[in-house]
Each structure stands twice: as structure tokens, then as C-alpha cells.
Design an enzyme around this catalytic site. Structure first.
Site, short mmCIF file in Angstrom:
data_model
loop_
_atom_site.label_atom_id
_atom_site.label_comp_id
_atom_site.label_asym_id
_atom_site.label_seq_id
_atom_site.Cartn_x
_atom_site.Cartn_y
_atom_site.Cartn_z
N HIS A 38 0.85 -1.19 0.00
CA HIS A 38 0.00 0.00 0.00
C HIS A 38 0.89 1.24 0.00
CE1 HIS A 38 1.05 0.15 4.21
NE2 HIS A 38 0.53 -1.05 4.42
N GLU A 39 0.27 2.40 0.11
CA GLU A 39 1.02 3.67 0.04
C GLU A 39 2.08 3.79 1.13
OE1 GLU A 39 0.98 6.08 -2.24
OE2 GLU A 39 -0.44 4.91 -3.43
N ARG A 42 -3.32 -5.44 6.82
CA ARG A 42 -4.41 -6.14 7.51
C ARG A 42 -5.76 -5.43 7.39
NH1 ARG A 42 0.00 -7.33 11.04
NH2 ARG A 42 0.18 -9.56 11.46
N HIS A 53 4.05 1.37 2.24
CA HIS A 53 5.24 0.72 1.68
C HIS A 53 5.87 1.59 0.59
CE1 HIS A 53 2.75 -2.89 2.96
NE2 HIS A 53 3.88 -3.11 3.61
P1 AMP Z 1 4.99 -4.99 6.56
O1 AMP Z 1 4.79 -5.40 5.13
O2 AMP Z 1 3.72 -4.73 7.29
O3 AMP Z 1 5.94 -5.90 7.29
O4 AMP Z 1 5.70 -3.57 6.51
C1 AMP Z 1 6.90 -3.39 5.78
C2 AMP Z 1 7.45 -2.02 6.09
O5 AMP Z 1 6.49 -1.04 5.72
C3 AMP Z 1 7.74 -1.82 7.58
O6 AMP Z 1 8.92 -1.05 7.72
C4 AMP Z 1 6.53 -1.06 8.03
O7 AMP Z 1 6.77 -0.26 9.19
C5 AMP Z 1 6.25 -0.19 6.83
N1 AMP Z 1 4.85 0.26 6.86
C6 AMP Z 1 3.74 -0.51 6.94
N2 AMP Z 1 2.64 0.27 7.03
C7 AMP Z 1 3.08 1.55 7.02
C8 AMP Z 1 2.43 2.82 7.09
N3 AMP Z 1 1.10 2.93 7.21
N4 AMP Z 1 3.20 3.93 7.06
C9 AMP Z 1 4.55 3.83 6.95
N5 AMP Z 1 5.21 2.67 6.88
C10 AMP Z 1 4.49 1.55 6.91
#
Ligand code: AMP
Length: 278
Positions: free
Chosen positions: A31-32, A185, A34
């Protein structure tokens, strides 16, 4: 955009691009939030590498792992459009050929707090995979979202203590227009749940406002957040010193404060926070 599937190929790419790589590890369903990490990596590095791997070692709840959303075609299209140079996409067998290792990387104090208290083994699993990804990708800079603030702190400490030559950069939390913190999620929320979930950011924004106006009654602020979350199932509300994650003390005043929440909506565990820097 190169799609790299083996550790060997990843190491080869990293050796050829040493010192040039900006890296953002993810679990996909992008998403945005990432893409904001990708944008920053692209702006600051010659090459941008993103990994997608749903790391079983960090799921303390097998049902959560089972339900984790996946859409690889969409992810790859988004990364291609964003101008990513290489995607590291290993299979589980490639990452853990001998099963998940018993090795534990631990920071007992930092891990005891916030999410660590309620997700035993989670951060140990995160540190293990990020450690290994750093070995394979050799990033000059690596990008993590402050949405997962505790994770960012732990990775920063690990990179320093194990002397990885990567600069760990924390990037701002990205929200939907209505305030909901972006998360892979969120797709599991019902329409009604999506509305209920807005209580989380609303309660945090109200608390942030109080803090910024000079209110130092931290227990009172935490109690106000809890009231704002009603009737959600709250896991924790913490007002902490942002460096140590210890409960915020009234003195000294010139420290960054983190207000962090974990709550369940529709059985989906959501986390959110606001960081107030002096
Ligand atoms: P994930 O795929 O949830 O493991 O997240 C991968 C990376 O993206 C991690 O460094 C997260 O902290 C970051 N991330 C996920 N959601 C957000 C968000 N809403 N704003 C900024 N970074 C995010």
C-alpha cells in the site's frame, strides 16, 4: 525490474551494487505506506531493492499467518510502476532451509514492552529475518516505517550492535485520508469495522493535542485514549519515552514521547501511534 528468488543471486546482485543499495523489507500486500519507503529509498540511493517475504518466524499466532493477505501480481506491478530496481522474493525453503532457527536475538528491556509483551517471539522472529536480509542485500541504507515504531527501534539497535554498515532510517506513518493507519491487515475489516477502527486514530490525535498543549498527566492521557477506544477490545495503550519505551515520566520534559495503541477490530489486530518530538 529484476525479480531475484535465491539468496545466492541476491548476494551476487548486492556484490555488484555494493554501497549503492537502498532497501525496504516488506511482507507484501503493498500500500502507500510501503511505497513511501520506496520513494525515499529511490531519492537517496542509486539502486532500490524491496523484499517480499511473509516471515513465519514472526507470527506468534498461526491463524494470523494463515490469514495474511497475499497478491503477488499486484505487488510486482506496483513496484515496477514505482521504479524499483530489484525485488527479492524468496520462498520459505530458501530462507529457512533447516527450518526456523532456534537462535534468538533479544533485547530483553525493549522487547518486554508494547507489542513485545503480547506477542511472545514476534520481535525475535523480526530481528532474525532482518539480520539475514541485511546479510544478503548489503544495503547502504534501509528504510522502516514508524508505524511499527518498536520494530524500528529494535532494528536500529541491532544494526548498530552487530555493526551492519547500513543506515537505518525511520519513515513517517502513512494514513488513509480519514486517519486510519495504512496496514495490509485493513483489507480484513468489514465496512462497520472499518468505521469502528477510526476510533483509534481519533483517540490518538486527541491525546497528541493534549500533550502538545502542555498536558503532562501521562496516566490521564492514556486513560483518555482508552475511553476514546471504547467499545473496542484494547490490548494496550502506552504513553512512553520514545527512546526507551519506559513509561513516560514527568521529568525531564525535553524527550520525545510515543503514544501507542494496539486494539482488535473484527478480530484483526491493529496498531497505531503518534510520536511527539520536543
Ligand atoms: P509490513 O509489510 O507490514 O511488514 O511492513 C513493511 C514495512 O512497511 C515496515 O517497515 C513497516 O513499518 C512499513 N509500513 C507498513 N505500514 C506503514 C504505514 N502505514 N506507514 C509507513 N510505513 C508503513
Amino acid at each position: 525490474m529484476e525479480v531475484i528468488k535465491t539468496k545466492e543471486a541476491m548476494r551476487g546482485y548486492a556484490a555488484a551494487q555494493r554501497g549503492k543499495i537502498g532497501f525496504a523489507p516488506t511482507m507484501g500486500y503493498l500500500h502507500e505506506g510501503h511505497l513511501s519507503l520506496v520513494g525515499r529509498a529511490k531519492a537517496e540511493n542509486e539502486k532500490t531493492v524491496v523484499s517480499i517475504f511473509v516471515n513465519p518466524a514472526q507470527f506468534n499466532d498461526p491463524a494470523d499467518l494463515e490469514k495474511y493477505p497475499v497478491d503477488l501480481d499486484r505487488d510486482l506491478a506496483m513496484l515496477e510502476k514505482a521504479g524499483v530496481d530489484a525485488v527479492f522474493l524468496p520462498q520459505r525453503q530458501e530462507v529457512y532451509p533447516h527450518g526456523v532457527p532456534a537462535l534468538k536475538l533479544e533485547y530483553p528491556n525493549l522487547m518486554r514492552r508494547l507489542c513485545g509483551e503480547f506477542r511472545p517471539g514476534h520481535f525475535e522472529g523480526v530481528l532474525l529475518i532482518v539480520h539475514n536480509l541485511f546479510q544478503w542485500v548489503s544495503p547502504r541504507r534501509s528504510y522502516f516505517g514508524l508505524k511499527d515504531y518498536q520494530q524500528y527501534l529494535l532494528i536500529r539497535e541491532m544494526a548498530r550492535d552487530l555493526e551492519f554498515e547500513t543506515e537505518v532510517i525511520g519513515c513517517p506513518l502513512i494514513r488513509e485520508r480519514d486517519g486510519l493507519a495504512m496496514s495490509s491487515r485493513n483489507v480484513r475489516l468489514t465496512t462497520a469495522g472499518r468505521t469502528q477502527a477510526l476510533k483509534i486514530s481519533a483517540a490518538l490525535f486527541a491525546a497528541e493535542k493534549k500533550l502538545r498543549s502542555g498536558d503532562k498527566d501521562y496516566p490521564g492521557i492514556a486513560a483518555g485514549v482508552r475511553r476514546g477506544l471504547n467499545p473496542l477490545e484494547v490490548e494496550y495503550v502506552h504513553v512512553s519515552d520514545a527512546d526507551t519505551l519506559e513509561a513516560a515520566a514527568t521529568q525531564p520534559a525535553a524527550k520525545a514521547i510515543l503514544i501507542a495503541v494496539a486494539a482488535y477490530v473484527d478480530g484483526v489486530r491493529l496498531i497505531d501511534n503518534v510520536l511527539i518530538t520536543p
